[in-house]
Design an enzyme around this catalytic site. Structure first.
Site, PDB file in Angstrom:
ATOM      1  N   TYR A  83      33.455  45.748  41.229  1.00 47.65           N
ATOM      2  CA  TYR A  83      32.440  45.130  42.096  1.00 47.65           C
ATOM      3  C   TYR A  83      33.070  44.240  43.158  1.00 47.65           C
ATOM      4  O   TYR A  83      32.798  44.364  44.353  1.00 47.65           O
ATOM      5  CB  TYR A  83      31.451  44.316  41.244  1.00 47.65           C
ATOM      6  CG  TYR A  83      30.457  45.230  40.598  1.00 47.65           C
ATOM      7  CD1 TYR A  83      29.304  45.602  41.264  1.00 47.65           C
ATOM      8  CD2 TYR A  83      30.715  45.785  39.347  1.00 47.65           C
ATOM      9  CE1 TYR A  83      28.415  46.483  40.695  1.00 47.65           C
ATOM     10  CE2 TYR A  83      29.843  46.666  38.771  1.00 47.65           C
ATOM     11  CZ  TYR A  83      28.690  47.014  39.450  1.00 47.65           C
ATOM     12  OH  TYR A  83      27.827  47.912  38.899  1.00 47.65           O
ATOM     13  N   CYS A 112      11.534   5.456  32.903  1.00 52.38           N
ATOM     14  CA  CYS A 112      10.834   6.737  33.119  1.00 52.38           C
ATOM     15  C   CYS A 112      11.500   7.946  32.473  1.00 52.38           C
ATOM     16  O   CYS A 112      10.847   8.697  31.750  1.00 52.38           O
ATOM     17  CB  CYS A 112      10.685   6.995  34.616  1.00 52.38           C
ATOM     18  SG  CYS A 112       9.631   5.774  35.403  1.00 52.38           S
ATOM     19  N   ASP A 171      44.182  50.523  41.772  1.00 51.66           N
ATOM     20  CA  ASP A 171      43.444  50.471  40.508  1.00 51.66           C
ATOM     21  C   ASP A 171      44.126  51.387  39.511  1.00 51.66           C
ATOM     22  O   ASP A 171      44.763  52.373  39.890  1.00 51.66           O
ATOM     23  CB  ASP A 171      41.978  50.880  40.705  1.00 51.66           C
ATOM     24  CG  ASP A 171      41.078  50.270  39.627  1.00 51.66           C
ATOM     25  OD1 ASP A 171      40.246  49.411  39.963  1.00 51.66           O
ATOM     26  OD2 ASP A 171      41.231  50.640  38.437  1.00 51.66           O
TER      27      ASP A 171
HETATM   28  N1  LIG Z   1      30.798  41.239  39.314  1.00 52.95           N
HETATM   29  C1  LIG Z   1      30.461  40.123  39.900  1.00 52.95           C
HETATM   30  O1  LIG Z   1      29.322  39.936  40.357  1.00 52.95           O
HETATM   31  C2  LIG Z   1      31.474  39.047  40.107  1.00 52.95           C
HETATM   32  C3  LIG Z   1      31.225  38.008  41.021  1.00 52.95           C
HETATM   33  C4  LIG Z   1      32.183  37.030  41.228  1.00 52.95           C
HETATM   34  C5  LIG Z   1      33.358  37.049  40.496  1.00 52.95           C
HETATM   35  N2  LIG Z   1      33.561  38.031  39.569  1.00 52.95           N
HETATM   36  C6  LIG Z   1      34.843  38.023  38.865  1.00 52.95           C
HETATM   37  O2  LIG Z   1      35.723  38.925  39.532  1.00 52.95           O
HETATM   38  C7  LIG Z   1      36.554  39.614  38.594  1.00 52.95           C
HETATM   39  C8  LIG Z   1      36.336  41.100  38.711  1.00 52.95           C
HETATM   40  O3  LIG Z   1      34.980  41.399  38.386  1.00 52.95           O
HETATM   41  P1  LIG Z   1      34.374  42.844  38.613  1.00 52.95           P
HETATM   42  O4  LIG Z   1      32.943  42.746  38.225  1.00 52.95           O
HETATM   43  O5  LIG Z   1      34.735  43.321  39.970  1.00 52.95           O
HETATM   44  O6  LIG Z   1      35.196  43.675  37.508  1.00 52.95           O
HETATM   45  P2  LIG Z   1      35.224  45.252  37.300  1.00 52.95           P
HETATM   46  O7  LIG Z   1      35.402  45.473  35.841  1.00 52.95           O
HETATM   47  O8  LIG Z   1      34.058  45.899  37.979  1.00 52.95           O
HETATM   48  O9  LIG Z   1      36.532  45.719  38.068  1.00 52.95           O
HETATM   49  C9  LIG Z   1      37.819  45.388  37.656  1.00 52.95           C
HETATM   50  C10 LIG Z   1      38.748  46.508  38.069  1.00 52.95           C
HETATM   51  O10 LIG Z   1      40.085  46.122  37.801  1.00 52.95           O
HETATM   52  C11 LIG Z   1      40.799  47.305  37.453  1.00 52.95           C
HETATM   53  N3  LIG Z   1      42.089  46.941  36.855  1.00 52.95           N
HETATM   54  C12 LIG Z   1      42.370  46.471  35.630  1.00 52.95           C
HETATM   55  N4  LIG Z   1      43.691  46.263  35.480  1.00 52.95           N
HETATM   56  C13 LIG Z   1      44.281  46.601  36.650  1.00 52.95           C
HETATM   57  C14 LIG Z   1      45.612  46.586  37.135  1.00 52.95           C
HETATM   58  N5  LIG Z   1      46.616  46.195  36.379  1.00 52.95           N
HETATM   59  N6  LIG Z   1      45.841  47.003  38.397  1.00 52.95           N
HETATM   60  C15 LIG Z   1      44.818  47.398  39.178  1.00 52.95           C
HETATM   61  N7  LIG Z   1      43.534  47.416  38.770  1.00 52.95           N
HETATM   62  C16 LIG Z   1      43.263  47.024  37.535  1.00 52.95           C
HETATM   63  C17 LIG Z   1      39.828  48.040  36.553  1.00 52.95           C
HETATM   64  O11 LIG Z   1      40.153  49.405  36.402  1.00 52.95           O
HETATM   65  C18 LIG Z   1      38.518  47.824  37.321  1.00 52.95           C
HETATM   66  O12 LIG Z   1      38.294  48.863  38.235  1.00 52.95           O
HETATM   67  C19 LIG Z   1      36.177  39.021  37.235  1.00 52.95           C
HETATM   68  O13 LIG Z   1      37.031  37.935  36.972  1.00 52.95           O
HETATM   69  C20 LIG Z   1      34.765  38.522  37.422  1.00 52.95           C
HETATM   70  O14 LIG Z   1      34.444  37.489  36.512  1.00 52.95           O
HETATM   71  C21 LIG Z   1      32.669  39.041  39.393  1.00 52.95           C
END
Ligand SMILES: NC(=O)c1ccc[n+]([C@@H]2O[C@H](COP(=O)([O-])OP(=O)(O)OC[C@H]3O[C@@H](n4cnc5c(N)ncnc54)[C@H](O)[C@@H]3O)[C@@H](O)[C@H]2O)c1
Length: 433
Positions: free
Chosen positions: A10, A267, A30
């Protein structure tokens, strides 16, 4: 700029589309082959409003591509964004395996790179991760942090469902790094962002996302508990919360959001108790509303513990009313602390100019002489006499005269309200800062 993004979920996919739309070239990395293939055929890796078009356009303009080859991505970019997942472990701890694996990969790549590289942590990580990541990169690259490369903490605030719009219009951009060169590069990258850019301490940048999300969760359950009580009473909950949100002075505002002393006064405790009792009478479980008073009591206990830890027995309390500029002592939280300390054998002397005055003019006389007779004997009319006598000074409200206390080197100040001028005192202790 040429940017590499590690993790095409995402956060990574939205970042890729939006940065390409701003004219940057983006190389995605990825471990999932299907995500790499999708990007390389101009398709988004997620389902999200507007992202398909962004990725398709960027692909057509040859601004984006994806690879498994992390070295190639790092060597051909100036900045690497870490957007890999940070899930919970079975026991609820943060699992940083993906982050550390990526740090190792970036380190291996940087061993072969001679130009400065910025590594940006977009994933949500706890304080200390920036430092640990830097150490891993140093270990695998043989390079030196803040000279050959630097790590910047730059938390992502987007919400799924409105991710592209949120990315383009963030409430603010937060940057934390020990390297000013890296901060300048990031400020340049975000220069067209239409929101404030806040450069803060690394730990602040790392922690803020957890504070945000915990508060958002609290908002949801608070509104739902209020809504459930409203429903039982036949009151329109949405109308109540609409009116609630219209108060931009006390409700939706920075007011009450400074870590400090416990709440009190005539309060808040009374009205919270009334709402909780009402919910109880309606046979409703409202654990968040119920826990508020409990949390306040725990905060008072922390104050008593801080005073006990000094192992001193002559305690001067500055400020008795529940806030500066008033003589109202109804439910003043410091009163329960004084009673607790007295019960433990401490000698307490109190100074509060408003209470002293109201005692003299008889306004609050009955409260002091009838309801709090034990406090009456502790009250002093002179700040100077309390200062000259006390081993520990507990500052409980923000009266102006407390800013300029002159203390000896062995006196301890425990500040419950954060008076900045006091922080330079030798033995200064802030309650929760
Ligand atoms: N989803 C949200 O709305 C959101 C919003 C803000 C912050 N976050 C934070 O951002 C981070 C990512 O969230 P997300 O929802 O995008 O996660 P996600 O699971 O959708 O995507 C993570 C990606 O990382 C890849 N990955 C794992 N190990 C890897 C490596 N060694 N090299 C390259 N790619 C690798 C996975 O295959 C996956 O495609 C998390 O820490 C989350 O808490 C998420």
């Amino acid at each position: 700029m040429i940017i590499s993004i590690f993790g095409l979920g995402y956060v990574g996919c939205v970042g890729m589309g939006c940065m390409a739309q701003s004219g940057h070239t983006v190389i995605g990395v990825d471990v999932a082959p299907e995500k790499v293939e999708r990007i390389n055929s101009g398709k988004a890796t997620i389902v999200e409003k507007d992202i398909d078009e962004l990725i398709a356009n960027a692909h057509a303009l040859k601004l984006i591509r994806a690879t498994h080859d992390y070295k190639e991505a790092v060597l051909h970019s100036d900045i690497s964004f870490l957007c890999v997942g940070t899930p919970s472990t079975d026991k609820g701890h943060l699992n940083l395996d993906y982050i550390y694996q990526t740090a190792k990969e970036i380190g291996e790549a940087l061993e072969e790179k001679s130009t400065f590289h910025v590594v940006v942590i977009r994933s949500t990580v706890l304080p200390g991760t920036n430092d640990k990541l830097s150490a891993i990169i140093e270990k695998f690259s043989g390079k030196v942090r803040d000279i050959d490369f630097a790590v910047v903490s730059n938390p992502e605030f987007l919400r799924e469902g409105t991710a592209v719009a949120d990315y383009m219009n963030p409430p603010l951009t937060v940057l934390g790094s020990s390297c000013s060169k890296a901060i300048h590069i990031m400020q340049e990258l975000y220069k067209n962002t239409n929101s404030p850019i806040e450069v803060v301490a690394v730990e602040v940048a790392e922690l803020i996302k957890y504070v945000n999300n915990s508060y958002h969760a609290l908002k949801v359950v608070f509104a739902n508990e209020v809504g459930s009580v409203c429903k039982q009473l036949g009151v329109d909950s949405h109308e109540v919360m609409r009116i609630f949100c219209m108060d931009k002075q006390l409700n939706i505002s920075p007011y009450y959001f400074k870590p400090g002393f416990a709440y009190g006064g005539s309060c808040l405790p009374k009205d919270l108790k009334a709402l909780n009792t009402l919910a109880h009478d309606l046979y409703m479980e409202t654990p968040v509303l119920n826990a508020i008073d409990d949390s306040n009591v725990k905060h008072l206990n922390r104050v008593v513990q801080m005073i006990e830890h000094t192992q001193k027995r002559k305690i001067g309390v500055l400020g008795l009313s529940f806030k500066a500029g008033t003589d109202d002592m109804r439910n003043s939280p410091i009163v329960s602390i004084i009673e607790n300390l007295s019960g433990k054998g401490c000698e307490v002397r109190i100074y509060d100019k408003n209470v002293a005055l109201s005692r003299l003019i008889g306004k609050n006389k009955s409260v002091i002489t009838e309801k709090l007779p034990h406090l009456n004997s502790m009250l002093q009319d002179s700040l100077h006499s309390v200062l000259a006598w006390a081993e520990v000074l507990v500052v409980a409200n923000k009266e102006d005269e407390f800013k300029t206390l002159v203390l000896s080197d062995n006196q301890i100040v425990i500040d419950l309200v954060r008076i900045p001028e006091l922080e330079k005192q030798k033995n200064y202790k802030g309650l929760c800062w």
